[in-house]
Design an enzyme around this catalytic site. Sequence first.
Site, PDB file in Angstrom:
ATOM      1  N   SER A  27      58.585  56.341  19.653  1.00 49.24           N
ATOM      2  CA  SER A  27      58.613  57.575  20.445  1.00 49.24           C
ATOM      3  C   SER A  27      58.823  58.784  19.540  1.00 49.24           C
ATOM      4  CB  SER A  27      59.731  57.511  21.502  1.00 49.24           C
ATOM      5  OG  SER A  27      60.998  57.321  20.896  1.00 49.24           O
ATOM      6  N   THR A 158      45.218  86.952  56.703  1.00 54.31           N
ATOM      7  CA  THR A 158      45.546  85.594  57.139  1.00 54.31           C
ATOM      8  C   THR A 158      44.200  84.913  57.333  1.00 54.31           C
ATOM      9  OG1 THR A 158      45.497  86.032  59.517  1.00 54.31           O
ATOM     10  CG2 THR A 158      47.613  86.397  58.398  1.00 54.31           C
ATOM     11  N   HIS A 159      44.142  83.631  57.047  1.00 53.83           N
ATOM     12  CA  HIS A 159      42.872  82.876  57.112  1.00 53.83           C
ATOM     13  C   HIS A 159      41.802  83.518  56.236  1.00 53.83           C
ATOM     14  CE1 HIS A 159      44.556  80.927  60.780  1.00 53.83           C
ATOM     15  NE2 HIS A 159      45.050  82.130  60.989  1.00 53.83           N
ATOM     16  N   SER A 286      30.390  85.102  29.693  1.00 54.62           N
ATOM     17  CA  SER A 286      29.527  83.938  29.837  1.00 54.62           C
ATOM     18  C   SER A 286      28.620  83.854  28.621  1.00 54.62           C
ATOM     19  CB  SER A 286      28.692  84.084  31.109  1.00 54.62           C
ATOM     20  OG  SER A 286      27.533  83.275  31.031  1.00 54.62           O
ATOM     21  N   LYS A 292      28.665  88.959  32.855  1.00 52.80           N
ATOM     22  CA  LYS A 292      29.835  88.283  33.430  1.00 52.80           C
ATOM     23  C   LYS A 292      31.147  88.637  32.745  1.00 52.80           C
ATOM     24  CE  LYS A 292      30.151  85.363  36.199  1.00 52.80           C
ATOM     25  NZ  LYS A 292      29.767  83.956  36.146  1.00 52.80           N
ATOM     26  N   ASN A 294      34.731  86.817  33.363  1.00 47.54           N
ATOM     27  CA  ASN A 294      35.345  85.755  34.162  1.00 47.54           C
ATOM     28  C   ASN A 294      36.874  85.807  34.101  1.00 47.54           C
ATOM     29  OD1 ASN A 294      32.791  84.765  34.824  1.00 47.54           O
ATOM     30  ND2 ASN A 294      32.714  83.522  32.961  1.00 47.54           N
ATOM     31  N   GLU A 299      42.149  81.385  36.358  1.00 47.97           N
ATOM     32  CA  GLU A 299      41.615  80.058  36.691  1.00 47.97           C
ATOM     33  C   GLU A 299      42.406  78.966  35.979  1.00 47.97           C
ATOM     34  OE1 GLU A 299      36.954  80.494  37.357  1.00 47.97           O
ATOM     35  OE2 GLU A 299      37.637  81.493  35.566  1.00 47.97           O
ATOM     36  N   TYR A 326      69.466  51.173  31.945  1.00 48.83           N
ATOM     37  CA  TYR A 326      68.370  51.602  31.086  1.00 48.83           C
ATOM     38  C   TYR A 326      67.312  50.510  30.974  1.00 48.83           C
ATOM     39  CZ  TYR A 326      65.680  53.219  27.106  1.00 48.83           C
ATOM     40  OH  TYR A 326      64.653  53.632  26.299  1.00 48.83           O
ATOM     41  N   GLN A 331      61.559  55.386  28.218  1.00 49.07           N
ATOM     42  CA  GLN A 331      61.111  56.168  27.062  1.00 49.07           C
ATOM     43  C   GLN A 331      59.916  57.062  27.452  1.00 49.07           C
ATOM     44  OE1 GLN A 331      61.173  54.443  23.036  1.00 49.07           O
ATOM     45  NE2 GLN A 331      58.949  54.605  23.114  1.00 49.07           N
ATOM     46  N   LYS A 334      59.889  61.248  28.631  1.00 54.57           N
ATOM     47  CA  LYS A 334      59.910  62.508  27.895  1.00 54.57           C
ATOM     48  C   LYS A 334      58.570  63.266  27.834  1.00 54.57           C
ATOM     49  CE  LYS A 334      62.652  60.188  25.073  1.00 54.57           C
ATOM     50  NZ  LYS A 334      63.206  59.403  26.201  1.00 54.57           N
TER      51      LYS A 334
HETATM   52  N1  ARG Z   1      63.604  55.890  22.208  1.00 56.93           N
HETATM   53  C1  ARG Z   1      64.420  55.487  23.291  1.00 56.93           C
HETATM   54  C2  ARG Z   1      64.091  56.314  24.542  1.00 56.93           C
HETATM   55  O1  ARG Z   1      63.573  57.355  24.399  1.00 56.93           O
HETATM   56  C3  ARG Z   1      65.855  55.727  22.993  1.00 56.93           C
HETATM   57  C4  ARG Z   1      66.763  54.840  23.768  1.00 56.93           C
HETATM   58  C5  ARG Z   1      66.547  53.463  23.365  1.00 56.93           C
HETATM   59  N2  ARG Z   1      67.494  52.576  23.893  1.00 56.93           N
HETATM   60  C6  ARG Z   1      67.299  51.247  23.839  1.00 56.93           C
HETATM   61  N3  ARG Z   1      68.209  50.508  24.352  1.00 56.93           N
HETATM   62  N4  ARG Z   1      66.226  50.735  23.286  1.00 56.93           N
HETATM   63  O2  ARG Z   1      64.315  55.891  25.661  1.00 56.93           O
END
Ligand code: ARG
Length: 466
Positions: A27, A158-159, A286, A292, A294, A299, A326, A331, A334
């Site tokens: 990660s 409206t509409h 364009s 044009k 745009n 958009e 967990y 992971q 994120k």
């Molecule tokens: N890279 C992991 C994550 O983002 C960190 C936590 C990992 N924990 C584990 N028990 N493997 O979730």
Amino acid sequence: MPKSSHATWGGRFSAAPAELMLRFSESVSFDRRLAPFDVAGSKAHAAMLAHVGLLTARERAAIAAGLDAILAEIEAGRFKWDTALEDVHMNIEQALTKRTPAAAKLHTARSRNDQVATDMRLWFKFACATLREKILAAERALLAAAAANRDALIPGYTHLQRAQPVFLAHHLFAWLEMLDRDRARLADVAAHANWCPLGSGAIAGTTLPIDREFAARALGFVDARGRPQVTQNSMDAVADRDLFIEFASACALFGVHLSRIAEDLILWSSAEFKFVELPDAFCTGSSLMPQKKNPDSCELLRGKSARLQGNLHTLLTLAKGLPLTYNRDLQEDKPPVFDSFDQSALCADVLAGTLSGLTANRDRCAAAVSDPALLATDLADYLVRKGVPFREAHHAVGAVVRLSEKNGVPLDRLPTGEVRKIHAAFGTDWTAVFDLKRALAKRRGTGMPGPAQVARQFARWTKLLK
Ligand code: ARG
């Protein structure tokens, strides 16, 4: 320890992970942006360990200096990230090991589970504050656009049909209300983030005598009176992803607002409306049609909102059905929030830029709002004032409108005699209703588009956005 095993958890393994598994499970390619928060978390953790006697002052100082040096390397782009070390946490810990033997003690009473939860809570506080600033800038640009066109009137719709006249500023202030709620929602998310998970360990805390409040205070997880706030259940603290979902939800809703604002601007800038001119700097041409211009920034604001909604869905789907606590699935939590942040930040800047260069086409606005039919409701209200029940008044005005359309005569030019045939309550003064200024002045209640209220809103927003 066998040479082939992994540096931080290899003790019980006799073979290294496959190269494919390393590539699949890393990660660090996306969580490296957590480095400043990871370093802050580790420094606070080390300070706490020293405070309770699990580190010497010297060890703590060596760890802090090492972490600072590593962060400086990262920020200068000189740090060598190693995907084999999986994530940002292990990359930094390994680098620290090369600098000081005390590094081997840093992970005392800590797991990557509470570590990543802490990093992300710090990141959410940062992300919410950053977005709030950017949305505030867009709101200020909006207020300036309203101020530059203070007396312009447009039809409200409206509409997507012309409905009733409003000040352009009243319409822009509707957008301000939306954006200001988005900013408030992000403040709520930041408040929810403000609880320190450190000390939860992997799932069940630690047997060591740590001081959770000390670490919380060091990291700024404190209430308005400076009292430390620590999470109250070690399992929830490492399993919970509500915050991710709340953040993505606040961004998705911001996106919905951006998209609606963008859609209004796209319509208003078309030849059909021509109420506004968008700044060249935020439009494109364009490759084929030379004439044009745009409205691409708008958009794309509309388009990006799809992505913000998608990120929210990814997170909802990711979290549902996971057993406590967990799981490695998490992971994947994120990339969607990072993307929501990056895109929302860009969108807020682009909205501010587009609004800053916006000019209103007063003549086109005035022409559109001069349609007397926009005051048909006022005409019904006129009859109501003469004692006619509203339903009856509505019906009578409907007949007047039909007559004006049939004869091709503007509503306010119909002969009074004809109009009185429709309803006897129409007096000789019935056309006074079509004085636009007067009609607006009558809308004086809170939240209405009358000039006194619009002036009040100018004062209110000027104060709020100072
Ligand atoms: N890279 C992991 C994550 O983002 C960190 C936590 C990992 N924990 C584990 N028990 N493997 O979730």
